[in-house]
Every structure is written in structure tokens, then in C-alpha cells.
Scaffold this motif. Structure first.
Motif, short mmCIF file in Angstrom:
data_model
loop_
_atom_site.label_atom_id
_atom_site.label_comp_id
_atom_site.label_asym_id
_atom_site.label_seq_id
_atom_site.Cartn_x
_atom_site.Cartn_y
_atom_site.Cartn_z
N SER A 81 -11.66 -5.46 -58.58
CA SER A 81 -10.80 -6.47 -59.21
C SER A 81 -10.63 -7.62 -58.22
O SER A 81 -10.93 -7.48 -57.03
CB SER A 81 -9.42 -5.90 -59.55
OG SER A 81 -8.70 -5.62 -58.36
N GLY A 82 -10.12 -8.72 -58.71
CA GLY A 82 -9.80 -9.84 -57.82
C GLY A 82 -8.75 -9.43 -56.81
O GLY A 82 -8.83 -9.78 -55.63
N PHE A 83 -7.79 -8.64 -57.28
CA PHE A 83 -6.74 -8.27 -56.31
C PHE A 83 -7.27 -7.32 -55.25
O PHE A 83 -6.87 -7.40 -54.08
CB PHE A 83 -5.48 -7.71 -56.99
CG PHE A 83 -4.31 -7.89 -56.05
CD1 PHE A 83 -3.70 -9.13 -55.95
CD2 PHE A 83 -3.94 -6.89 -55.19
CE1 PHE A 83 -2.70 -9.35 -55.00
CE2 PHE A 83 -2.94 -7.10 -54.25
CZ PHE A 83 -2.31 -8.33 -54.16
N TYR A 107 -0.77 -16.36 -55.74
CA TYR A 107 -0.88 -15.46 -56.90
C TYR A 107 0.26 -14.45 -56.86
O TYR A 107 0.55 -13.89 -55.81
CB TYR A 107 -2.24 -14.76 -56.82
CG TYR A 107 -2.51 -13.77 -57.91
CD1 TYR A 107 -2.69 -14.19 -59.23
CD2 TYR A 107 -2.58 -12.40 -57.64
CE1 TYR A 107 -2.94 -13.27 -60.24
CE2 TYR A 107 -2.84 -11.48 -58.65
CZ TYR A 107 -3.01 -11.93 -59.95
OH TYR A 107 -3.25 -11.02 -60.95
N GLU A 150 -4.91 -21.06 -51.54
CA GLU A 150 -5.23 -20.86 -52.96
C GLU A 150 -5.13 -22.25 -53.56
O GLU A 150 -4.04 -22.83 -53.67
CB GLU A 150 -4.23 -19.91 -53.61
CG GLU A 150 -4.59 -19.61 -55.06
CD GLU A 150 -3.60 -18.67 -55.73
OE1 GLU A 150 -2.98 -17.85 -55.04
OE2 GLU A 150 -3.43 -18.81 -56.95
N SER A 154 -1.42 -21.04 -58.01
CA SER A 154 -1.18 -20.34 -59.27
C SER A 154 -0.02 -20.97 -60.03
O SER A 154 1.03 -21.22 -59.46
CB SER A 154 -0.86 -18.87 -59.01
OG SER A 154 -2.03 -18.09 -59.01
N ASP A 179 -8.53 -18.03 -51.90
CA ASP A 179 -8.62 -17.51 -53.27
C ASP A 179 -9.21 -18.64 -54.09
O ASP A 179 -8.53 -19.61 -54.44
CB ASP A 179 -7.23 -17.10 -53.76
CG ASP A 179 -7.28 -16.49 -55.17
OD1 ASP A 179 -8.22 -16.82 -55.92
OD2 ASP A 179 -6.37 -15.73 -55.51
N THR A 181 -10.59 -18.58 -57.10
CA THR A 181 -10.78 -18.13 -58.48
C THR A 181 -10.84 -19.30 -59.46
O THR A 181 -11.65 -19.31 -60.39
CB THR A 181 -9.63 -17.18 -58.87
OG1 THR A 181 -9.67 -16.06 -57.99
CG2 THR A 181 -9.74 -16.71 -60.31
N SER A 203 -13.05 -11.57 -62.77
CA SER A 203 -12.46 -11.27 -64.08
C SER A 203 -12.19 -12.53 -64.89
O SER A 203 -12.11 -12.46 -66.11
CB SER A 203 -11.12 -10.54 -63.91
OG SER A 203 -11.15 -9.60 -62.88
N LYS A 204 -12.02 -13.67 -64.23
CA LYS A 204 -11.65 -14.90 -64.91
C LYS A 204 -12.91 -15.62 -65.41
O LYS A 204 -13.58 -15.14 -66.29
CB LYS A 204 -10.81 -15.78 -63.97
CG LYS A 204 -9.61 -15.04 -63.37
CD LYS A 204 -8.55 -14.72 -64.40
CE LYS A 204 -7.53 -13.69 -63.91
NZ LYS A 204 -6.80 -14.07 -62.72
N MET A 214 -13.28 -7.57 -62.11
CA MET A 214 -14.08 -7.49 -60.89
C MET A 214 -13.68 -8.62 -59.95
O MET A 214 -13.13 -9.63 -60.39
CB MET A 214 -15.59 -7.54 -61.18
CG MET A 214 -16.41 -6.88 -60.08
SD MET A 214 -18.18 -6.81 -60.43
CE MET A 214 -18.22 -5.59 -61.70
N TRP A 334 -7.14 -15.50 -67.61
CA TRP A 334 -7.65 -16.75 -68.15
C TRP A 334 -9.14 -16.84 -67.86
O TRP A 334 -9.71 -15.95 -67.25
CB TRP A 334 -6.92 -17.97 -67.57
CG TRP A 334 -6.66 -17.95 -66.08
CD1 TRP A 334 -5.58 -17.40 -65.48
CD2 TRP A 334 -7.49 -18.47 -65.03
NE1 TRP A 334 -5.68 -17.55 -64.11
CE2 TRP A 334 -6.84 -18.20 -63.81
CE3 TRP A 334 -8.72 -19.14 -65.01
CZ2 TRP A 334 -7.37 -18.58 -62.58
CZ3 TRP A 334 -9.24 -19.51 -63.77
CH2 TRP A 334 -8.57 -19.22 -62.59
#
Ligand code: PLP
Length: 398
Positions: A81-83, A107, A150, A154, A179, A181, A203-204, A214, A334
Motif C-alpha cells: 500500500s502507499g502507507f 497525509y 508532500e 493532503s 510523498d 502521490t 492505489s491512486k 499498492m 482518489w
């Protein structure tokens, strides 16, 4: 051979000349070796070869090498996962007694991770103003080992001066993790802007269909990659071939999906900024959005995500207005094909600088629907916000 054995024995279909454009899905726990010596040397294969399903298959390696190429990285590691990618990066970079800095806009799972997990390991954490730029030098101290960025942040979308932050961190011996993302490696080359770890929640946008989890970490230092790989092995983390193949499929259309989502979002933002009840729209591509000049300087494009700060008076009618939308599903995450809306009753928690507004915040992730249909739907929602007692909402309440 008898029938039970024949059931298990490869036939003739696997050989021969066959090639397709799809990346094969290599499911595996066991990896088979040609000789006893190769089996006994399998531990050497953990990092770049194949030794056991948990440590990678040709399908996951194909994903990692394609991502590494886009990131301009020596190695990319895929995680579940991203986390997981955020957690592994932090654990690989920081040791007990040292400290990690996070932007105030981080995040949201990061704050409980720092308070309830890192603190228990003796790892300190502090937050800094995301717009601090080179001023980070004053926040760093001798114990700071890792600085997260980031960009944009977020929910509130502040674009950071990543090269200035990286220079200040490196001058004090700290490493930098991004980050990335929102931008994905298509829109921002984090490593080329001074970052040591480029993290992406695949995952986004990259997986792109709201159906797979992922994450990835990309680095230029092969020693760091080996440490990340070891730590994920010790925690038993790996990715499946099936899910890797879904992410690879998403990657093939990433550029065209991001272009489309960004164009549609731009069209909607231009309309939303002028609606009653809107205090501010955050969208890095908008000249009034914080850090817009940095976005122009460092990024090669944007994404289809924007946040709307609403006036306090919209609060009572907001749920009804959002529930009246037909094309926007209510949900977290998202970057998928379908448009989404996430609603906060007030601005997200900030502990360094108070938010500029006090009303609710609504974040839209724009999907691949026709933008004119999305606009009509939003117009219905905003009409409901301004006049909540008209139409179907009143009926639903009755
Ligand atoms: C979703 C997200 C994550 C976490 O990724 P998961 O794959 O959901 O664990 C991390 N950072 C940002 C900015 C995100 O949007």
C-alpha cells in the motif's frame, strides 16, 4: 505416469513461439531452481533476482523496473500500500533517538503513526510549515534524520519548495522523502529535485481504477534499496503478481487519464470559484493556490484533484447538497476513473499554522466522465446548497 501425476505435469501448451502484449502473471510462492547449488545460493537473489514469491516475481519486477525508469531511480520497491511505503521509508531512514519532520499538511494517517507507533520506538517527530522553504534550516536540529515533503499537501494543496527544503536538510545531514502521490513520476521527478526517497501511493492515479492497493519507494542509492528490501522481508511484506499486473495495466493509460482528469478539473474549477458559498478553491494549477509559482517551476503538469473551502453558512445544507450529486461517489482515495467527493466538516487538523478558513472542506477527485455532465451535476449540488428547502432534499427529509 499415472493419472494423478499427469494432472500435475506440464503439457505441451507452455512451450513454442507465443508472444502477446500483456505482461504475464507469474503467481508464485515457491520459486524452482535448476540445481541444488542454485537453491543453496538463493539468498543472493533476494534483491535483484528471484528466490521466493514474497520477494518478487517477474510480474512485480516488471512493474518495479518500469516505475524506476519513470522516476529516474536506480531501484524501485513495490509494497502492499502507499502507507506501507511511507512506513518502510521512515523505518529504513530513522533510528531510535533520532527525529523525523513532517509537513503540517501531511497525509492524515501519519499523525497517529508518529504518536502511537514511532514514539513507542523512541523515534521523535515534529511538524513544520509546508511553505517554509529554505527556512527549514531553522527548524532542523542535530537529531533530525529524515524530512518528509508532500507536495501538494493532503486536502489543502500547498505546493512546497522541494529543492530548497532538500538543500537545507542535506546541509544538516538529514535525508529527504517525498510523498509524490499527487504528481506521480509523470508530473514531478522527485529524485531530480533533491529527494532521497520518492514514494507513490500507486492505489491512486497509477493503478487508476479504485480496485487495488499498492505503493512504491524509489531510490538512487542501492544500499538504501537493499535496506528497504530487507526491512520489508522482515515484516513479511510483498506484492502479488495479480495486483502487480493490475497496476501495470493502469500504468499504460496513466498519461492519458491524468491529462483528461486535469483538463476536466480545470473546467470545473473555473466555474466553482464563482459560486456562492465558496471561500476559496485550492488547485495548484490556479494562480491563487498556495505555491502556484513553485508548481509552475518544478512540475510538468497537474492532476484532477481540487479542494473547496466553503463558508460557515453552508454547513447545515452541505450533506444534503453532496448526497444530491449523481456522478460523484462519496468516498476516500482518489485518482480512479469515477469522480469522487470527500467531505470534512471543518479544515483538517493543523498544529503549526491555523487554517485560513473555518468552514467545511470538500475535495473533488475528477474522473473520466464527460466534463459537461459533471458540471451539470455540480450545478445541481450548488443550487441545493444555496436553497436547501427546494426540491427532492425536502422530500427526503420529510
Ligand atoms: C492515499 C494516500 C496515501 C496512502 O496510500 P494507500 O495506498 O491508500 O495506503 C499516502 N499519501 C497520500 C498523499 C495519499 O493520497
Amino acid at each position: 505416469m499415472r493419472d494423478p501425476t499427469l494432472c500435475l505435469t506440464p503439457g505441451d501448451g507452455l512451450g513454442g513461439a507465443f508472444e502477446s502484449l500483456a505482461v504475464p502473471v507469474h503467481r508464485a510462492s515457491t520459486v524452482v531452481f535448476p540445481t541444488v547449488a542454485a537453491y543453496q545460493g538463493r539468498r543472493d537473489e533476494i534483491y535483484d533476482g528471484f528466490s521466493y514469491g514474497l520477494y518478487g516475481t517477474p510480474t512485480s519486477r516488471e512493474l518495479e523496473t518500469r516505475l524506476a525508469r519513470l522516476e529516474g531511480a536506480a531501484r524501485t520497491l513495490a509494497l502492499p500500500s502507499g502507507f506501507a511505503a511511507i512506513a518502510m521509508t521512515t523505518l529504513a531512514a530513522v533510528r531510535p533517538g533520532e527525529e523525523v519532520l513532517f509537513p503540517d499538511t501531511t497525509y492524515d494517517t501519519v499523525r497517529p503513526f508518529a504518536e502511537r507507533f514511532l514514539a513507542g520506538l523512541g523515534i521523535g517527530s515534529r511538524y513544520y510549515d509546508p511553505m517554509i522553504g529554505a527556512g527549514l534550516a531553522e527548524v532542523l536540529d542535530g537529531g533530525t534524520r529524515l524530512v518528509w515533503v508532500e507536495s501538494p499537501g493532503s486536502m489543502t494543496m500547498e505546493v512546497q519548495d522541494v529543492p530548497a527544503i532538500a538543500a537545507a536538510a542535506h546541509a544538516r545531514g538529514a535525508m529527504v522523502a517525498a510523498d509524490n502521490t499527487w504528481a506521480t513520476p509523470l508530473r514531478f521527478k522527485a529524485l531530480a529535485h533533491g529527494v532521497d526517497f520518492s514514494v507513490c501511493a500507486l492505489s491512486k492515479y497509477v493503478a487508476g481504477h479504485s480496485d487495488v492497493m499498492m505503493g512504491s519507494v524509489s531510490v538512487n542509492d542501492v544500499g538504501l534499496y537493499r535496506k528497504l528490501k530487507d526491512y520489508s522481508r522482515f515484516l513479511g511484506l510483498g506484492v502479488s503478481a495479480d495486483e502487480s499486473s493490475l497496476v501495470l495495466r493502469g500504468l499504460e493509460t496513466l498519461a492519458i487519464r491524468m491529462d483528461r482528469a486535469e483538463q476536466s478539473a480545470r473546467r470545473l474549477v473555473d466555474w466553482v470559484v464563482a459560486q456562492p458559498g465558496v471561500a476559496e478553491v485550492r488547485f495548484p494549477q490556479l494562480a491563487t493556490s498556495p505555491g502556484h509559482a513553485l508548481w509552475r517551476r518544478d512540475f510538468t503538469g497537474g492532476a484532477g484533484l481540487f479542494s473547496v473551502f466553503l463558508e460557515d453558512w453552508t454547513r447545515p445544507a452541505l450533506a444534503e447538497a453532496v448526497e444530491s450529486l449523481q456522478l460523484f461517489a462519496i468516498g476516500a482515495s482518489w485518482g480512479g476513473t469515477r469522480s469522487l467527493v470527500a467531505v470534512l466538516d471543518r479544515p483538517p487538523l493543523r498544529t503549526v499554522a491555523p487554517p485560513a478558513h473555518t468552514g467545511p472542506v470538500v475535495r473533488f477527485s475528477i474522473g473520466l466522465e464527460d466534463p459537461e455532465d459533471l458540471l451539470q451535476d455540480l450545478a445541481r449540488g450548488f443550487a441545493r446548497l444555496a436553497a436547501p428547502d427546494q426540491g427532492g432534499g425536502a422530500q427526503r427529509r420529510a
